[in-house]
Design a protein around this motif. Structure first.
Motif, mmCIF file in Angstrom:
data_model
loop_
_atom_site.group_PDB
_atom_site.id
_atom_site.type_symbol
_atom_site.label_atom_id
_atom_site.label_comp_id
_atom_site.label_asym_id
_atom_site.label_seq_id
_atom_site.Cartn_x
_atom_site.Cartn_y
_atom_site.Cartn_z
ATOM 1 N N ASP A 90 -31.535 -19.575 23.835
ATOM 2 C CA ASP A 90 -31.304 -18.303 24.294
ATOM 3 C C ASP A 90 -29.812 -17.785 24.097
ATOM 4 O OD1 ASP A 90 -30.785 -20.279 26.257
ATOM 5 O OD2 ASP A 90 -30.846 -18.665 27.854
ATOM 6 N N GLN A 91 -28.971 -18.789 24.012
ATOM 7 C CA GLN A 91 -27.591 -18.710 23.913
ATOM 8 C C GLN A 91 -27.203 -18.083 22.600
ATOM 9 O OE1 GLN A 91 -25.407 -18.398 26.611
ATOM 10 N NE2 GLN A 91 -24.337 -17.421 24.773
ATOM 11 N N ARG B 250 -28.025 -14.878 22.081
ATOM 12 C CA ARG B 250 -27.260 -13.529 22.667
ATOM 13 C C ARG B 250 -26.015 -13.759 21.817
ATOM 14 N NH1 ARG B 250 -29.957 -13.297 27.515
ATOM 15 N NH2 ARG B 250 -31.132 -14.961 28.230
ATOM 16 N N SER C 104 -30.573 -8.524 19.882
ATOM 17 C CA SER C 104 -30.369 -7.661 21.140
ATOM 18 C C SER C 104 -31.842 -7.589 21.733
ATOM 19 C CB SER C 104 -29.783 -6.626 20.875
ATOM 20 O OG SER C 104 -28.484 -6.645 20.441
ATOM 21 N N ALA D 207 -33.109 -10.845 23.196
ATOM 22 C CA ALA D 207 -32.493 -11.053 24.300
ATOM 23 C C ALA D 207 -33.090 -10.374 25.546
ATOM 24 C CB ALA D 207 -31.211 -10.958 24.303
ATOM 25 N N ASP E 14 -34.864 -11.641 29.034
ATOM 26 C CA ASP E 14 -34.458 -11.314 30.407
ATOM 27 C C ASP E 14 -35.422 -10.466 31.303
ATOM 28 O OD1 ASP E 14 -32.182 -12.314 29.770
ATOM 29 O OD2 ASP E 14 -31.223 -10.641 29.086
#
Length: 230
Positions: free
Chosen positions: A203-204, A207, A221, A224, A228
C-alpha cells in the motif's frame, strides 16, 4: 487448424511463426462467428495452449518463443485473447501459463514481452472477478493465483522503468482489488485482497506512486482510495 499447423513447423522462419500466431489470434477473436458456420476452434485452441506452454518452458532454449521476442510477445497476446474466449472450458490448460507470465514480467529483457505478459495477467484478473462476482465478501478468499499475481505486479513496482508495463501492473492489482456488479455502478473494495496488500506493505508503494500528473499516478490515487474505503 491452419494457424496451429504453421506453429507446429519448427523449421519456419521467425516472421512465419509470428504470422501463424497472428492467424490463430484472428481465429480466436472470431470464434463465435466461426462456430456458427459449423467450425469449432476449441480442439485447436487446446493444442495451441499446450504448444505455448511447451515453448515457454526454460528447458527448451531453442524453441521459437525463446529465440524470438516478437513471437513470444505475439504468443502472449494470443493467449490473452484466448483466455477471454475459452476460460470456462479450458481454464486448466491456461492457468499454468500464469507461472511463465510471472517470470517474463519479472525478468524479461525486452519491454514488449513484459507488456504482453502483464496484459495476459490482466485478462486473468478481469475474468476471475467476473467468475466470482456473485460470491459475498465473506465467501471470497485470496487464492494462490491471486497472491502470485499481486506479488508479481506490486513488488518493485516503483522501480519499473517502462511506464506502460508499470501502468499495466498496477491495473492488475486494481482489478483484483475492485468489486463491481451490474447492480453497483460504484466500485467497492475486495477486502481480503486489500488486507493482503496492506499486510505485504504494498500500500505504501501505491501511495508513493499517486500523482495527478501521470496515468500511473492517477490510477495509483484511485487504488489508494479503494484501500482507504474500508
Amino acid at each position: 487448424g491452419m494457424g496451429y499447423h504453421l506453429l507446429q513447423q519448427s523449421f519456419l522462419a521467425e516472421n512465419n511463426i509470428v504470422f501463424g500466431l497472428m492467424l490463430f489470434r484472428l481465429l480466436v477473436l472470431h470464434q463465435p462467428r466461426i462456430t456458427l458456420r459449423g467450425m469449432n476452434c476449441q480442439p485447436q485452441f487446446e493444442l495451441f495452449a499446450k504448444w505455448v506452454t511447451k515453448q515457454l518452458d526454460p528447458a527448451h532454449k531453442e524453441s521459437a518463443l525463446s529465440k524470438s521476442p516478437a513471437a513470444r510477445s505475439m504468443a502472449w497476446c494470443t493467449v490473452s485473447n484466448a483466455y477471454a474466449v475459452f476460460r470456462r472450458k479450458h481454464r486448466e490448460v491456461l492457468l499454468p501459463l500464469v507461472e511463465y507470465a510471472v517470470v517474463d514480467i519479472s525478468s524479461a529483457e525486452r519491454t514488449e514481452v513484459k507488456q504482453a505478459a502483464v496484459t495476459f495477467l490482466y485478462n486473468v484478473a478481469l475474468h476471475q472477478g467476473q467468475d466470482t462476482k456473485k460470491k459475498s465478501d465473506d465467501d471470497q478468499a485470496v487464492s494462490d493465483l491471486q497472491v502470485s499475481m499481486l506479488c508479481t505486479c506490486l513488488d518493485g513496482i516503483m522501480d519499473e522503468q517502462d511506464s506502460v508495463t508499470q501502468l499495466r501492473r498496477l491495473l492488475v492489482a486494481a482489478r483484483l482489488l475492485r468489486n463491481e456488479t451490474r447492480e453497483e455502478k460504484n466500485a467497492t473494495t475486495n477486502e481480503p485482497v486489500a488486507s493482503l496488500i496492506r499486510d505485504l506493505g504494498f500500500d505504501q508503494s501505491i501511495r508513493d506512486l499517486a500523482s495527478p500528473e501521470t496515468d500511473v499516478g492517477k490510477l495509483a490515487s484511485d487504488v489508494a482510495q479503494l484501500l482507504d474505503s474500508n
